[in-house]
Design a protein around this motif. Structure first.
Motif, PDB file in Angstrom:
ATOM      1  N   ILE A 280       0.865  -1.325   0.588  1.00 15.91           N
ATOM      2  CA  ILE A 280      -0.323  -0.306  -0.283  1.00 15.91           C
ATOM      3  C   ILE A 280       0.679   1.426   0.075  1.00 15.91           C
ATOM      4  N   LYS A 281       2.219   1.232   0.682  1.00 17.36           N
ATOM      5  CA  LYS A 281       2.609   2.025   0.761  1.00 17.36           C
ATOM      6  C   LYS A 281       3.854   2.973  -0.628  1.00 17.36           C
ATOM      7  N   ARG A 282       3.913   1.712  -1.481  1.00 21.61           N
ATOM      8  CA  ARG A 282       4.411   1.266  -2.422  1.00 21.61           C
ATOM      9  C   ARG A 282       3.401   2.048  -3.498  1.00 21.61           C
ATOM     10  N   LEU A 283       1.926   2.296  -3.101  1.00 21.60           N
ATOM     11  CA  LEU A 283       1.002   2.354  -4.142  1.00 21.60           C
ATOM     12  C   LEU A 283       1.090   4.057  -4.062  1.00 21.60           C
ATOM     13  N   LEU A 284       0.723   4.284  -3.117  1.00 16.74           N
ATOM     14  CA  LEU A 284       1.009   6.249  -2.411  1.00 16.74           C
ATOM     15  C   LEU A 284       2.125   6.185  -2.758  1.00 16.74           C
ATOM     16  N   GLU A 285       3.380   6.137  -3.048  1.00 13.92           N
ATOM     17  CA  GLU A 285       4.126   6.814  -3.304  1.00 13.92           C
ATOM     18  C   GLU A 285       4.158   7.434  -5.052  1.00 13.92           C
ATOM     19  N   VAL A 286       3.127   6.392  -5.233  1.00 14.75           N
ATOM     20  CA  VAL A 286       2.656   7.232  -7.262  1.00 14.75           C
ATOM     21  C   VAL A 286       1.758   7.791  -6.761  1.00 14.75           C
ATOM     22  N   LYS A 287       1.205   7.713  -5.789  1.00 13.41           N
ATOM     23  CA  LYS A 287      -0.452   9.026  -5.672  1.00 13.41           C
ATOM     24  C   LYS A 287      -1.082   7.958  -6.772  1.00 13.41           C
ATOM     25  N   TYR A 288      -1.563   5.958  -7.016  1.00 13.67           N
ATOM     26  CA  TYR A 288      -2.340   5.733  -7.445  1.00 13.67           C
ATOM     27  C   TYR A 288      -3.371   5.688  -6.041  1.00 13.67           C
ATOM     28  N   LEU A 289      -3.147   5.441  -4.772  1.00 15.09           N
ATOM     29  CA  LEU A 289      -4.167   5.625  -3.671  1.00 15.09           C
ATOM     30  C   LEU A 289      -3.616   7.042  -2.463  1.00 15.09           C
ATOM     31  N   ASN A 331       9.113 -14.602 -12.656  1.00 12.75           N
ATOM     32  CA  ASN A 331       8.541 -14.346 -13.790  1.00 12.75           C
ATOM     33  C   ASN A 331       8.016 -13.203 -14.255  1.00 12.75           C
ATOM     34  N   VAL A 332       7.299 -13.116 -13.250  1.00 16.75           N
ATOM     35  CA  VAL A 332       6.079 -11.456 -12.667  1.00 16.75           C
ATOM     36  C   VAL A 332       7.527 -10.516 -12.768  1.00 16.75           C
ATOM     37  N   ARG A 333       8.646 -10.694 -11.532  1.00 18.23           N
ATOM     38  CA  ARG A 333       9.061 -10.248 -11.396  1.00 18.23           C
ATOM     39  C   ARG A 333      10.590  -9.403 -12.762  1.00 18.23           C
ATOM     40  N   THR A 334      10.056 -10.619 -13.786  1.00 24.41           N
ATOM     41  CA  THR A 334      11.591 -10.587 -14.419  1.00 24.41           C
ATOM     42  C   THR A 334      10.608  -9.173 -16.130  1.00 24.41           C
ATOM     43  N   LEU A 335       8.664  -9.929 -15.229  1.00 24.38           N
ATOM     44  CA  LEU A 335       7.852  -8.405 -16.424  1.00 24.38           C
ATOM     45  C   LEU A 335       8.084  -7.357 -16.340  1.00 24.38           C
ATOM     46  N   TRP A 336       8.427  -7.079 -14.355  1.00 23.03           N
ATOM     47  CA  TRP A 336       8.380  -5.812 -13.626  1.00 23.03           C
ATOM     48  C   TRP A 336       9.865  -5.353 -13.946  1.00 23.03           C
ATOM     49  N   GLN A 337      10.874  -5.942 -13.970  1.00 26.20           N
ATOM     50  CA  GLN A 337      12.435  -5.186 -14.582  1.00 26.20           C
ATOM     51  C   GLN A 337      11.906  -4.842 -15.644  1.00 26.20           C
ATOM     52  N   GLY A 338      11.434  -5.137 -17.230  1.00 24.37           N
ATOM     53  CA  GLY A 338      11.960  -4.614 -18.083  1.00 24.37           C
ATOM     54  C   GLY A 338      10.781  -4.150 -18.564  1.00 24.37           C
ATOM     55  N   LYS A 339      10.169  -3.633 -17.984  1.00 25.44           N
ATOM     56  CA  LYS A 339       9.395  -2.307 -18.539  1.00 25.44           C
ATOM     57  C   LYS A 339       9.677  -1.341 -17.904  1.00 25.44           C
ATOM     58  N   PHE A 340      10.299  -1.821 -16.025  1.00 23.93           N
ATOM     59  CA  PHE A 340      10.900  -0.764 -15.773  1.00 23.93           C
ATOM     60  C   PHE A 340      11.532   0.221 -15.954  1.00 23.93           C
ATOM     61  N   ARG A 341      12.964  -0.591 -15.899  1.00 23.29           N
ATOM     62  CA  ARG A 341      14.291  -0.313 -16.828  1.00 23.29           C
ATOM     63  C   ARG A 341      13.945   0.624 -18.118  1.00 23.29           C
ATOM     64  N   ALA A 342      12.822   0.549 -18.804  1.00 22.99           N
ATOM     65  CA  ALA A 342      12.744   0.622 -20.206  1.00 22.99           C
ATOM     66  C   ALA A 342      12.294   1.737 -19.343  1.00 22.99           C
ATOM     67  N   GLY A 356       5.198   5.472 -13.530  1.00 21.91           N
ATOM     68  CA  GLY A 356       4.731   4.847 -12.002  1.00 21.91           C
ATOM     69  C   GLY A 356       3.584   4.132 -12.565  1.00 21.91           C
ATOM     70  N   ARG A 357       3.018   4.741 -12.211  1.00 21.58           N
ATOM     71  CA  ARG A 357       1.723   4.564 -12.427  1.00 21.58           C
ATOM     72  C   ARG A 357       0.872   3.354 -13.658  1.00 21.58           C
ATOM     73  N   GLY A 358       1.746   4.318 -14.989  1.00 22.22           N
ATOM     74  CA  GLY A 358       1.759   3.364 -16.353  1.00 22.22           C
ATOM     75  C   GLY A 358       2.592   1.883 -15.992  1.00 22.22           C
ATOM     76  N   ILE A 359       3.431   1.541 -15.401  1.00 23.69           N
ATOM     77  CA  ILE A 359       4.319   0.431 -15.123  1.00 23.69           C
ATOM     78  C   ILE A 359       3.606  -0.219 -14.435  1.00 23.69           C
ATOM     79  N   LEU A 360       1.891   0.132 -13.634  1.00 23.78           N
ATOM     80  CA  LEU A 360       1.639  -0.360 -12.605  1.00 23.78           C
ATOM     81  C   LEU A 360       0.678  -1.298 -13.475  1.00 23.78           C
ATOM     82  N   GLY A 394       8.546  -2.326  -7.380  1.00 25.73           N
ATOM     83  CA  GLY A 394       7.858  -1.239  -6.502  1.00 25.73           C
ATOM     84  C   GLY A 394       7.594  -0.240  -7.597  1.00 25.73           C
ATOM     85  N   TRP A 395       6.708   0.598  -7.392  1.00 24.44           N
ATOM     86  CA  TRP A 395       6.362   1.887  -8.725  1.00 24.44           C
ATOM     87  C   TRP A 395       6.769   2.963  -8.819  1.00 24.44           C
ATOM     88  N   HIS A 396       7.578   3.305  -7.785  1.00 26.09           N
ATOM     89  CA  HIS A 396       8.389   4.453  -7.470  1.00 26.09           C
ATOM     90  C   HIS A 396       9.799   3.857  -8.021  1.00 26.09           C
TER      91      HIS A 396
END
Length: 402
Positions: A280-289, A331-342, A356-360, A394-396
């Motif tokens: 939840i704190k991670r979501l607050l950091e990018v104002k998703y919540l 596998n899920v982390r790998t997918l996130w990692q590629g999007k996050f870095r790019a 961050g909200r876009g990656i999420l 994370g998203w931020h």
């Protein structure tokens, strides 16, 4: 001595209830054992009856007792057991039913030769039950019908219970060839106590894994009870053919045999402070919540917990292994990692929260494979929140140091 039982005790329906359930589960057992062209009836021709085709029928009378002997086991079936004689009496009435066209001996003989009469009970066998012994000897061809009749007559003379006398006299009134044919058609199924266990075994014999049997039985049980209720409500006879059962219930067996993961209705226990959770704190950091979005935070927490509970359940039931679960997380982390870095390459500070909200958003739109199945969108979302909660994503841009 005056009775100490209260009126409520005397009118307690528990015995009747367990007797009905005993009858119902025996009906279900016969349904599960149906062959092509056969059918089973519930409280139609008898407590339960099976039509085997070619005018052959099996009539089942179910008797359940809550009485126990000194050893704690159900009492034995004695020679003057009132349930036994009442059952025989009822069958004798069916055999001689004028309305059904069986007034003549020839029709009675035809009927008994085409029928079997099963007394099913949780009562124990008694070596002193001379009726059971006489019927067994007649069926083994070691005594004649007239000798068996003498045993019945002796039982009638040995009791002072007018009800039992009446039952026995009705049976003795059958013409001797009819009585012989009737006694030859009687089967005793005694000590049938664990009826639910027999039903579970019948389900398993449909090539269902042991761990999945309770779920299959629960699904069939609830749907069959609803089917019976509707039939009775509509004033229709409760009869299920093999074809009916196949059409109405085969999906439950097919689902259990499939490689899809079982879905349970888990009710997770929510944490006292929703906003103290890491994800939840991670979501607050990018104002998703926002801190006022309590209902949304509760919904996302439910998804996270539902996924965690299902992973634990699937692991315990052998549907997945710990390696499968680790592979899912990786596998899920790998997918996130590629999007996050790019997405964060050449990112300006003012765009961090938006990116961050876009990656999420992209991650939440994905579904993830697990073994030979694919997680639902709800469970896939739960996986994302779970990984964020345990500090793997994370998203931020600076989520790891915030």
């Amino acid at each position: 001595m005056a009775s100490t039982a209260t009126h409520a005790d005397k009118t307690n329906a528990a015995d009747k209830s367990i007797g009905f359930d005993y009858q119902y589960y025996y009906f279900l057992l016969q349904v599960l054992n149906l062959k092509v062209g056969q059918s089973v009836g519930f409280e139609v021709k008898d407590d339960v009856h099976t039509e085997l085709g070619q005018n052959r029928n099996i009539f089942y009378q179910l008797k359940h007792t809550t009485q126990v002997a000194a050893n704690g086991q159900p009492v034995a079936l004695t020679k003057l057991d009132k349930d036994m004689w009442k059952t025989f009496y009822n069958w004798a009435m069916v055999i001689t039913d004028k309305v059904a066209g069986r007034e003549q001996v020839e029709k009675q003989l035809e009927f008994t030769r085409q029928s079997e009469f099963h007394l099913v009970a949780n009562k124990k066998h008694s070596n002193s039950n001379t009726i059971f012994e006489a019927i067994s000897k007649l069926q083994a061809n070691s005594i004649a019908a007239d000798a068996a009749k003498l045993v019945l007559e002796a039982a009638e003379q040995s009791t002072t219970d007018d009800g039992i006398k009446n039952y026995i006299n009705k049976i003795l009134s059958l013409d001797l060839p009819v009585l012989e044919s009737f006694l030859l058609s009687i089967k005793f199924e005694l000590d049938v106590a664990d009826i639910v266990g027999l039903v579970k075994q019948a389900v398993q014999e449909f090539h269902i894994e042991t761990a999945k049997v309770p779920d299959v039985l629960a699904a069939i049980d609830s749907n069959l009870r609803a089917h019976i209720f509707q039939k009775v409500k509509d004033g229709e006879a409760v009869i299920l053919s093999f074809e009916d059962f196949h059409a109405k219930f085969r999906k439950h067996f097919n689902d259990a045999r499939s490689t899809k993961l079982t879905i349970k209705s888990f009710l997770p226990s929510m944490p006292d402070d929703l906003f103290s959770q890491v994800f939840i704190k991670r979501l607050l950091e990018v104002k998703y919540l926002n801190v006022v979005d309590v209902e949304i935070a509760a919904d996302l927490t439910t998804k996270k917990l539902q996924l965690a509970m299902h992973l634990d359940h699937w692991d315990k039931m052998g549907e997945v292994t710990s390696k499968d679960i680790s592979t899912l997380h990786d596998n899920v982390r790998t997918l996130w990692q590629g999007k996050f870095r790019a997405d964060f390459i050449d990112c300006e500070d003012k765009d961090i929260e938006k990116i961050g909200r876009g990656i999420l958003r992209e991650m939440l739109g994905a579904t993830f494979p697990l073994c030979d199945d694919v997680l639902s969108i709800q469970h896939s979302n739960g996986e994302i929140y779970h990984l964020s909660d345990i500090g793997r994503i994370g998203w931020h841009k600076d989520w790891e140091t915030k």
